[in-house]
Design an enzyme around this catalytic site. Sequence first.
Site, short mmCIF file in Angstrom:
data_model
loop_
_atom_site.label_atom_id
_atom_site.label_comp_id
_atom_site.label_asym_id
_atom_site.label_seq_id
_atom_site.Cartn_x
_atom_site.Cartn_y
_atom_site.Cartn_z
N LYS A 178 57.05 38.41 27.28
CA LYS A 178 56.58 37.13 27.80
C LYS A 178 55.11 37.31 28.14
O LYS A 178 54.75 37.82 29.20
CB LYS A 178 57.39 36.75 29.04
CG LYS A 178 57.49 35.25 29.30
CD LYS A 178 56.17 34.54 29.50
CE LYS A 178 55.59 34.73 30.87
NZ LYS A 178 54.25 34.08 31.01
N GLU A 253 53.50 47.30 37.87
CA GLU A 253 52.10 47.73 37.94
C GLU A 253 51.32 46.54 38.49
O GLU A 253 51.15 45.54 37.81
CB GLU A 253 51.64 48.15 36.54
CG GLU A 253 50.45 49.07 36.59
CD GLU A 253 49.16 48.32 36.62
OE1 GLU A 253 48.73 47.96 37.73
OE2 GLU A 253 48.60 48.07 35.55
N CYS A 287 43.16 46.14 36.66
CA CYS A 287 43.96 46.66 37.77
C CYS A 287 43.35 47.94 38.33
O CYS A 287 43.40 48.19 39.52
CB CYS A 287 45.40 46.88 37.32
SG CYS A 287 45.53 47.66 35.73
N GLU A 384 42.47 43.02 46.79
CA GLU A 384 42.07 43.01 45.38
C GLU A 384 41.42 41.66 45.07
O GLU A 384 42.06 40.61 45.20
CB GLU A 384 43.29 43.23 44.49
CG GLU A 384 42.90 43.32 43.02
CD GLU A 384 44.08 43.62 42.11
OE1 GLU A 384 45.09 42.91 42.17
OE2 GLU A 384 43.98 44.58 41.30
P1 NAD Z 1 50.80 36.74 37.88
O1 NAD Z 1 51.31 37.99 38.48
O2 NAD Z 1 51.36 35.47 38.44
O3 NAD Z 1 51.07 36.72 36.30
C1 NAD Z 1 51.38 37.86 35.53
C2 NAD Z 1 52.49 37.52 34.56
O4 NAD Z 1 53.66 37.16 35.29
C3 NAD Z 1 52.20 36.33 33.64
O5 NAD Z 1 52.78 36.54 32.37
C4 NAD Z 1 52.91 35.19 34.34
O6 NAD Z 1 53.26 34.12 33.49
C5 NAD Z 1 54.15 35.89 34.85
N1 NAD Z 1 54.81 35.22 35.97
C6 NAD Z 1 54.26 34.39 36.89
N2 NAD Z 1 55.21 33.97 37.75
C7 NAD Z 1 56.36 34.54 37.38
C8 NAD Z 1 57.69 34.52 37.89
N3 NAD Z 1 58.01 33.80 38.96
N4 NAD Z 1 58.63 35.26 37.28
C9 NAD Z 1 58.33 36.02 36.21
N5 NAD Z 1 57.10 36.06 35.67
C10 NAD Z 1 56.12 35.34 36.24
O7 NAD Z 1 49.24 36.75 37.98
P2 NAD Z 1 48.20 35.52 37.87
O8 NAD Z 1 48.72 34.34 38.63
O9 NAD Z 1 47.84 35.34 36.48
O10 NAD Z 1 46.98 36.14 38.67
C11 NAD Z 1 46.99 36.14 40.08
C12 NAD Z 1 46.37 37.40 40.62
O11 NAD Z 1 47.15 38.54 40.23
C13 NAD Z 1 44.99 37.72 40.09
O12 NAD Z 1 44.01 37.04 40.78
C14 NAD Z 1 44.93 39.21 40.28
O13 NAD Z 1 44.55 39.53 41.59
C15 NAD Z 1 46.33 39.68 40.07
N6 NAD Z 1 46.56 40.20 38.70
C16 NAD Z 1 46.68 41.54 38.56
C17 NAD Z 1 46.87 42.08 37.28
C18 NAD Z 1 46.99 43.55 37.07
O14 NAD Z 1 46.73 44.05 35.98
N7 NAD Z 1 47.42 44.30 38.03
C19 NAD Z 1 46.92 41.24 36.17
C20 NAD Z 1 46.82 39.87 36.34
C21 NAD Z 1 46.63 39.37 37.62
#
Ligand code: NAD
Length: 482
Positions: A178, A253, A287, A384
Amino acid sequence: MPDDPLAFPEACAFVGGDWHATAGRLPREDPSTGQVVGAIAGGGAAEIDAAVTAAGAALAGAWGAAAPAERGRLLLGLSALVRAQADRLARLEAEDVGKPLAQARADALALARYLEFYGGAADKILGETIPYLPGYAAFTWREPHGVTGHIVPWNYPMQIIGRSVGAALAAGNACVVKPAEDACQTALAFAALARAAGLPPGAVNVVPGTGAEAGAALAAHPRVRHLSFTGSPETGTAVQAAAARNHVPVTLELGGKSAQIVFADADLDRALPFLVGAGIQNAGQTCSAAARILVERAALARVTAAMAARYRALRAGPALEDLDLGPLISARQKARVESYLARGAGLARAAQGRVADHAPAGGHYLAPVLFAGVPPDHVLAQEEIFGPVQVLIPFDDEDEAAAIANGTPYGLVAAVWTADGARALRLARRLRAGQVFVNTYGAGGGVELPFGGSGRSGHGREKGLEALRGFTQLKTVALWHG
Ligand code: NAD
């Protein structure tokens, strides 16, 4: 299109070896301009269920029957295709994520390298023989979990697919991916290439959609036997809670607030590109970004001046122009970083870079900022930010450096810059981080190096051979032969 191994149709999911239009559609935006340039599939529970079913069928069929060496050959073939298509993959990722083209190209090559590494490992996943009671033979097998779910963020789609899907496939699992709604083109291109490389239908399935719909459906699906998630701590908690209800293992992660510690005896010329580069790479949306630079007070003026000079030369601009950094992924992410900058209004700025004059007004650009003399407990030194923002924090001795470095809820990566090898090793032991670098920095490369964190950074390890433990389960066999 059938002759083009990388082609994929718009607004479709890849399930069971074929493209399927989804009922929902989501806009695809170019962060370099802020314009909507296309559509992606908006999959939900029905598409996820179909993908899990297809993955299960693959395990019951050709994919499950493939010898480990055959799985390896298929992954090596896929790696070669990815490498041959690296320029086009890079362009897709640069368009989606906004990262400079050269960085996107490095990510495409990293994907090829992951597939090569795990392809080579597929027939070397060994069990053990166990000395046991007289008359017994006892040994272990490492078996695949079955259907694995991979929830991928938008910042490094290709690298994260490489490290998690590559390892999962090598171990014999069938994958449902996904990708993030902000950046899923390379995941779809990967699916197209997997088909072209001859992976059996259902071994790899890709369902784009929102987190709330497709992501949540994948995390909660009762026939998914392992989940790999990279993203925010908040979503990680939701994914782990969903997995817990199905008693399924999870690798999380979740990012970090990683520190590079610079002692006065460090080789500053060598350190400098790593100190700044690990802060602004992918516009800080990494990250393992080195968001905190801890500097021994005796070297503070020197390090600050050297980093400030670099910062003043940094320029942000459109991804395809390949400047130092591109835009942030979205207006939402830019607003989030700006809110942190506002909270740092009382801090001294050592320097900042610029947004290129000609950068399109609608793009999500931010000039990178280096803050000086930041108290270790300040919100900018604790949370972060996920943007091109670094903080300089002075320290007086080794104990204080370790305490500051360990003084956040995260624990992903750390670095020590010093000419004193014993000190480097003492600190490497004390630092709470899944990876510690000495006189270098770089978790983005290092396919061979296990990677992951503790605390708010998550748990479990991906990358390296260690990942194969996570993507397998151990079966113990005890046989009485008399
Ligand atoms: P997120 O964690 O919401 O999204 C990551 C993935 O999870 C995406 O594919 C998203 O569609 C999916 N997702 C979202 N809600 C979900 C749920 N309820 N169940 C299952 N999957 C779900 O991150 P974001 O909203 O895109 O970004 C928010 C913050 O997260 C950023 O500002 C950053 O600080 C952090 N982030 C960290 C990383 C990393 O590599 N550690 C990557 C992206 C974002």
